[in-house]
Design an enzyme around this catalytic site. Structure first.
Site, PDB file in Angstrom:
ATOM      1  N   LYS A  66       0.922  -0.980  -0.048  1.00  0.00           N
ATOM      2  CA  LYS A  66      -0.083  -0.140   0.009  1.00  0.00           C
ATOM      3  C   LYS A  66       0.840   1.436   0.073  1.00  0.00           C
ATOM      4  O   LYS A  66       0.504   2.285  -0.796  1.00  0.00           O
ATOM      5  CB  LYS A  66      -0.790   0.159   1.266  1.00  0.00           C
ATOM      6  CG  LYS A  66      -1.904  -1.167   1.389  1.00  0.00           C
ATOM      7  CD  LYS A  66      -2.689  -0.841   2.566  1.00  0.00           C
ATOM      8  CE  LYS A  66      -2.261  -0.935   3.753  1.00  0.00           C
ATOM      9  NZ  LYS A  66      -1.500  -2.091   4.333  1.00  0.00           N
ATOM     10  N   ARG A  88     -10.001   0.708   8.775  1.00  0.00           N
ATOM     11  CA  ARG A  88      -9.597  -0.697   9.297  1.00  0.00           C
ATOM     12  C   ARG A  88     -10.531  -1.060  10.107  1.00  0.00           C
ATOM     13  O   ARG A  88     -10.519  -2.483  10.197  1.00  0.00           O
ATOM     14  CB  ARG A  88      -8.125  -0.473  10.112  1.00  0.00           C
ATOM     15  CG  ARG A  88      -6.671  -0.851   9.230  1.00  0.00           C
ATOM     16  CD  ARG A  88      -5.747  -0.699   9.938  1.00  0.00           C
ATOM     17  NE  ARG A  88      -4.550  -1.389   9.920  1.00  0.00           N
ATOM     18  CZ  ARG A  88      -3.411  -0.867   9.489  1.00  0.00           C
ATOM     19  NH1 ARG A  88      -3.353   0.424   8.765  1.00  0.00           N
ATOM     20  NH2 ARG A  88      -2.354  -1.626   9.190  1.00  0.00           N
ATOM     21  N   ARG A 111      11.553  -6.943   5.079  1.00  0.00           N
ATOM     22  CA  ARG A 111      11.453  -5.543   5.520  1.00  0.00           C
ATOM     23  C   ARG A 111      11.955  -5.135   6.875  1.00  0.00           C
ATOM     24  O   ARG A 111      12.540  -4.351   7.164  1.00  0.00           O
ATOM     25  CB  ARG A 111       9.991  -5.086   5.317  1.00  0.00           C
ATOM     26  CG  ARG A 111       9.842  -3.641   5.384  1.00  0.00           C
ATOM     27  CD  ARG A 111       8.390  -3.212   4.759  1.00  0.00           C
ATOM     28  NE  ARG A 111       7.376  -3.035   6.181  1.00  0.00           N
ATOM     29  CZ  ARG A 111       6.131  -2.887   5.920  1.00  0.00           C
ATOM     30  NH1 ARG A 111       5.675  -2.345   4.650  1.00  0.00           N
ATOM     31  NH2 ARG A 111       5.369  -2.981   6.876  1.00  0.00           N
ATOM     32  N   ARG A 124      11.324  -1.611  12.327  1.00  0.00           N
ATOM     33  CA  ARG A 124       9.867  -1.390  12.732  1.00  0.00           C
ATOM     34  C   ARG A 124       9.776  -2.644  13.769  1.00  0.00           C
ATOM     35  O   ARG A 124       9.930  -4.005  13.127  1.00  0.00           O
ATOM     36  CB  ARG A 124       9.014  -1.635  11.891  1.00  0.00           C
ATOM     37  CG  ARG A 124       8.554  -0.383  11.016  1.00  0.00           C
ATOM     38  CD  ARG A 124       7.500  -0.169  10.079  1.00  0.00           C
ATOM     39  NE  ARG A 124       6.342  -0.894  10.301  1.00  0.00           N
ATOM     40  CZ  ARG A 124       4.900  -0.861   9.688  1.00  0.00           C
ATOM     41  NH1 ARG A 124       5.095  -0.221   8.656  1.00  0.00           N
ATOM     42  NH2 ARG A 124       4.014  -1.440  10.104  1.00  0.00           N
ATOM     43  N   ARG A 183      -1.194  -9.359  13.636  1.00  0.00           N
ATOM     44  CA  ARG A 183      -1.616  -8.098  12.581  1.00  0.00           C
ATOM     45  C   ARG A 183      -2.493  -8.643  11.401  1.00  0.00           C
ATOM     46  O   ARG A 183      -3.364  -8.167  10.968  1.00  0.00           O
ATOM     47  CB  ARG A 183      -0.697  -7.461  11.919  1.00  0.00           C
ATOM     48  CG  ARG A 183       0.464  -6.476  12.840  1.00  0.00           C
ATOM     49  CD  ARG A 183       1.727  -6.142  12.431  1.00  0.00           C
ATOM     50  NE  ARG A 183       1.771  -5.293  11.223  1.00  0.00           N
ATOM     51  CZ  ARG A 183       2.856  -4.956  10.615  1.00  0.00           C
ATOM     52  NH1 ARG A 183       3.889  -5.709  10.957  1.00  0.00           N
ATOM     53  NH2 ARG A 183       2.841  -4.246   9.540  1.00  0.00           N
TER      54      ARG A 183
HETATM   55  P1  AMP Z   1       0.623   0.117   8.944  1.00  0.00           P
HETATM   56  O1  AMP Z   1       1.852   1.105   8.861  1.00  0.00           O
HETATM   57  O2  AMP Z   1      -0.250   0.562   8.174  1.00  0.00           O
HETATM   58  O3  AMP Z   1       1.060  -1.274   8.678  1.00  0.00           O
HETATM   59  O4  AMP Z   1       0.376   0.172  10.521  1.00  0.00           O
HETATM   60  C1  AMP Z   1       0.871  -0.024  11.505  1.00  0.00           C
HETATM   61  C2  AMP Z   1       0.278  -0.122  12.772  1.00  0.00           C
HETATM   62  O5  AMP Z   1      -0.320   1.052  12.983  1.00  0.00           O
HETATM   63  C3  AMP Z   1      -1.117  -1.101  12.787  1.00  0.00           C
HETATM   64  O6  AMP Z   1      -0.485  -2.306  13.012  1.00  0.00           O
HETATM   65  C4  AMP Z   1      -1.898  -0.529  14.048  1.00  0.00           C
HETATM   66  O7  AMP Z   1      -1.228  -0.892  15.254  1.00  0.00           O
HETATM   67  C5  AMP Z   1      -1.513   1.057  13.740  1.00  0.00           C
HETATM   68  N1  AMP Z   1      -2.623   1.469  12.909  1.00  0.00           N
HETATM   69  C6  AMP Z   1      -2.443   2.144  11.428  1.00  0.00           C
HETATM   70  N2  AMP Z   1      -3.626   2.296  11.038  1.00  0.00           N
HETATM   71  C7  AMP Z   1      -4.661   1.969  12.096  1.00  0.00           C
HETATM   72  C8  AMP Z   1      -6.097   2.483  11.835  1.00  0.00           C
HETATM   73  N3  AMP Z   1      -6.710   2.696  10.901  1.00  0.00           N
HETATM   74  N4  AMP Z   1      -6.761   1.813  13.159  1.00  0.00           N
HETATM   75  C9  AMP Z   1      -6.047   1.365  14.037  1.00  0.00           C
HETATM   76  N5  AMP Z   1      -4.726   1.184  14.001  1.00  0.00           N
HETATM   77  C10 AMP Z   1      -3.864   1.522  13.104  1.00  0.00           C
END
Ligand code: AMP
Length: 190
Positions: free
Chosen positions: A14, A89, A128, A134, A146
């Site tokens: 994404k 989400r 990654r 991370r 996740r």
């Molecule tokens: P990402 O970078 O999109 O993979 O997001 C990393 C982490 O951020 C996720 O595993 C969640 O803990 C948190 N996160 C990101 N976007 C959301 C969302 N829309 N709702 C809740 N938690 C989020």
């Protein structure tokens, strides 16, 4: 004005695709994950709270996430459209986004899912994790959590948008350019 939501499991690409699409379609890219990580880096109250969830691979609570997203949208009043990456989400987030955009005379134009097989994605994320730093990319158990969060809370959103005729899907396996072209062919028809 077009507002696009990108869906996809962690590692589906994404963020990578958003970098290309935002330029091509002149959209403001909002990644909730990136905004949380920015807050963690700057040690804000929001960052400290988000970290307790993110480190485990859990979703950050809706109330906090929705408020943050709305304030980011409001920071860009002259935007020609938004590319939402990692938001919504949950169903509560999707419903809140609809109400929020409607209050501005706007709507979600379309959502596009980037599809890929779980096992391929888990390997990609572990790879990654070696360079991203991370914590949620470095431990297979957290990654699997996740995915569970995605399957339980985010996957139902596809039906939510399908019912509105706003869900499209592209194959996420291929070169970055191939996937960008697939996404573009969906967006160009909107
Ligand atoms: P990402 O970078 O999109 O993979 O997001 C990393 C982490 O951020 C996720 O595993 C969640 O803990 C948190 N996160 C990101 N976007 C959301 C969302 N829309 N709702 C809740 N938690 C989020």
């Amino acid at each position: 004005m077009i507002n696009i939501v990108l869906f996809g499991k962690p590692g589906a690409g994404k963020g990578t695709q958003a970098e290309f699409l935002k330029e091509k379609y002149n959209l403001t890219h909002l990644s909730t994950g990136d905004i949380f990580r920015f807050n963690i880096k700057n040690n804000t109250e929001l960052g400290k709270l988000a970290k307790t969830y993110m480190d485990k691979g859990d979703l950050v609570p809706d109330e906090v996430t929705i408020k943050m997203l709305q304030s980011e949208v409001d920071k860009n009043p002259h935007s020609a459209g938004f590319l939402f990456d990692g938001f919504p989400r949950t169903l509560a987030q999707a419903a809140a986004l609809d109400v929020f955009l409607e209050s501005k005379g706007q709507e979600v134009t379309a959502t596009v899912g980037i599809e890929a097989n779980d096992e391929i994605l888990i390997q990609r994320l572990l790879e990654r994790g070696k360079t991203s730093g991370r914590p949620d990319d470095q431990d297979e158990e957290k990654i699997r959590n996740r995915y569970q969060e995605y399957n339980e809370k985010t996957a139902p959103l596809m039906n939510y948008y399908k019912q509105q005729g706003k869900f499209f899907e592209v194959d996420g396996i291929g070169t970055i350019l191939e996937v960008t072209q697939r996404l573009s062919s969906v967006i160009d028809k909107l």
